[in-house]
Every structure is written in structure tokens, then in C-alpha cells.
Design a protein around this motif. Sequence first.
Motif, PDB file in Angstrom:
ATOM      1  N   SER A 197      16.836 -14.482   1.562  1.00  0.00           N
ATOM      2  CA  SER A 197      17.271 -13.685   2.720  1.00  0.00           C
ATOM      3  C   SER A 197      17.487 -12.227   2.305  1.00  0.00           C
ATOM      4  O   SER A 197      17.079 -11.307   3.022  1.00  0.00           O
ATOM      5  CB  SER A 197      18.561 -14.261   3.319  1.00  0.00           C
ATOM      6  OG  SER A 197      18.344 -15.591   3.719  1.00  0.00           O
TER       7      SER A 197
ATOM      8  N   ASP B 154      15.206 -19.762   9.273  1.00  0.00           N
ATOM      9  CA  ASP B 154      16.120 -20.669   8.570  1.00  0.00           C
ATOM     10  C   ASP B 154      17.275 -21.014   9.515  1.00  0.00           C
ATOM     11  O   ASP B 154      17.988 -20.106   9.970  1.00  0.00           O
ATOM     12  CB  ASP B 154      16.647 -19.948   7.310  1.00  0.00           C
ATOM     13  CG  ASP B 154      17.581 -20.826   6.496  1.00  0.00           C
ATOM     14  OD1 ASP B 154      17.987 -21.904   6.981  1.00  0.00           O
ATOM     15  OD2 ASP B 154      17.924 -20.421   5.364  1.00  0.00           O
TER      16      ASP B 154
ATOM     17  N   ASN C  58      21.216 -16.854   8.234  1.00  0.00           N
ATOM     18  CA  ASN C  58      21.864 -15.790   7.436  1.00  0.00           C
ATOM     19  C   ASN C  58      21.324 -14.398   7.757  1.00  0.00           C
ATOM     20  O   ASN C  58      22.100 -13.436   7.846  1.00  0.00           O
ATOM     21  CB  ASN C  58      21.719 -16.057   5.936  1.00  0.00           C
ATOM     22  CG  ASN C  58      22.535 -17.243   5.476  1.00  0.00           C
ATOM     23  OD1 ASN C  58      22.231 -17.869   4.482  1.00  0.00           O
ATOM     24  ND2 ASN C  58      23.586 -17.594   6.223  1.00  0.00           N
TER      25      ASN C  58
HETATM   26 MG   LIG Z   1      18.591 -17.527   2.982  1.00  0.00          MG
END
Ligand SMILES: [Mg+2]
Length: 266
Positions: free
Chosen positions: A30, A54, A58
Motif C-alpha cells: 500500500s 484490498d 488501507n
Molecule cells: Mg496493503
Amino acid sequence: MIFLNKESTKKGKIMKTISIINLKGGCAKSTTAINTAALLAMKHKKRVLLIDNDPQGNTSQFFGAYDENTLCGSAEILINKEPSNIWKVLEGVNLIDANMTLLEADNQVRSSMERQDNRLAAFLEKKAADYDYCIIDNPPAILMCTINALCASDEVIIPVTLDNWALDGVEVITRQIEALHTLNQKLKIAGILLTNYKKSIENEMAEKWLRENCPYKVFDTRIRHSEKAVAATYYKEPLEKYSPRSAAAVTYRKFVKELQEIENGI
Ligand SMILES: [Mg+2]
Ligand SMILES: Nc1ncnc2c1ncn2[C@@H]1O[C@H](COP(=O)(O)OP(=O)(O)OP(=O)(O)O)[C@@H](O)[C@H]1O
């Protein structure tokens, strides 16, 4: 939102889609997706679509684009809908968000009889004229949304934080990617990116081993460890804004420059 600049409207220019992926958790996927997208826009004046793919969300949380009570954009794409919202998170960067509804959509799609692997690719085909890059942040798991990302990508970047299991992790993900070649023949491994790098004898030995034995490119640039990378997540700012002189910011700039030079054949 459409961003236009002279270079990207030149004839023949098409969007490049890059998946950031490793099945190992916590290796800066990320962080790499966020900062690569930000630098492509801020330093290289590219139009970027960042996709949070995802269910942990995040990257969406990072940009304050996280609403757990709403069906997220990446789930909508997976169920063949147009995302109801594309967030403008930085000048030149638009984001398609994720939350746990992506996992529900993933389960739903898996039980469908229709073809499931090409939904993100179909969506991105419609967006190809609006962006120079699509950067996809993937989960540390092979879900249907991950397969969709690999089917829609031109290239993958594999972030690796060195430890005793990191090198096995590289083998696992590269095997998965090779296995997907029948679904996406254009998919290439752009390279392995050493992330969150701390100098130690063990890390130097592991890096040397990787550079000598890995059949894939290992980027010259190593992303250095910096406490500012963690702090930046609280302030919701990419490193280039939050702490441009930190070791992590300096090395992410160097990495994106390296990526651009490879692309331009320099
Ligand atoms: Mg991640
Ligand atoms: N260069 C760096 N220096 C210091 N900390 C870092 C650096 N890069 C990432 N981190 C920290 O490491 C942790 C994991 O990073 P990140 O969330 O990007 O990994 P991930 O691979 O996306 O994880 P997941 O598999 O859970 O999706 C985070 O707390 C992040 O702030």
C-alpha cells in the motif's frame, strides 16, 4: 474527472496498468502504491487512477476515502457495475475505494456461473483514454479481485521487505503470476522492489543473494526505512508532501524516476 496534458494526448499513448502485489503481508504494497501514484502525478505530471483492490481498505483509509457502510468502487467493478464514486485524492490522482464489501462481492462473484476474471479489465478498457497510469494496490491473498487485477495489468511490481521468509515469498508470487499467463499473455514482472530497507549484515547478504539468483529484475533503488513513512499515514499525506527529505521519500522519488527511465528506454 479528466486530466489533460500535452504529452499524454499525443497519438498512440495508452494507459499502463501496474499491479503492486505480494502474498506476504506488510511488505509495503500500500505504501508503494500510494507513493508511486503520488509521485507519478506530482513529479512526472501523469494522470493516475489508483485502485484500492484490498478489502482491508488501507489505501482508501490513507486518503480519507473510506466509508464502511457503502458498497465500495472496487466491489462495484467486480459485480459489473460502474463505480458510483471516483475520489479525487490529489491533483492528478483519482482513487477507486475499497472496504469489506469487496470481500462480499468477491464471494458472490465466485459462485456466479458467468466469466469472473475479466471485469476489472473491461472497466479499465473504458478508462484508458483518461489516464496515463493505473496503479492497483492488492491484498496479500489470491482472491477473485486479485485475479481480476492480474488479468487487467500490463506489469507487476513485487515489493519485498527483507527477512528470512521474504525470498520464499518471491517464489510463491512469481509462480502464481506465471500460472496466470494463459489468462493474460501481456503480463510482465517489471521487477522486485526492496522496501522498508534497513542496513544490516543479514540484509546485505540477502540482497546480494537475491540480485545474483533472482530470474527477475531487482530494481536498483532500495526504499529506505524511515519513521516518517509510518507518521505520514496519520497525516494522510504522501511522503513527497509530508516529509520530502526523509530517506523513504528520497528513495521513492529515485524509484519512480528509475521506473520512468526504464519505460522511456533510457
Ligand atoms: Mg496493503
Ligand atoms: N519505508 C518505510 N519505512 C518505515 N515504515 C514503512 C516503510 N514502508 C512501509 N512501512 C510501514 O510498514 C507497515 C506495512 O506497510 P503497508 O501497509 O504498506 O504494507 P502492505 O504490504 O500493504 O500490508 P498488507 O499486506 O497488510 O496490505 C505500515 O505500518 C507502513 O507504514
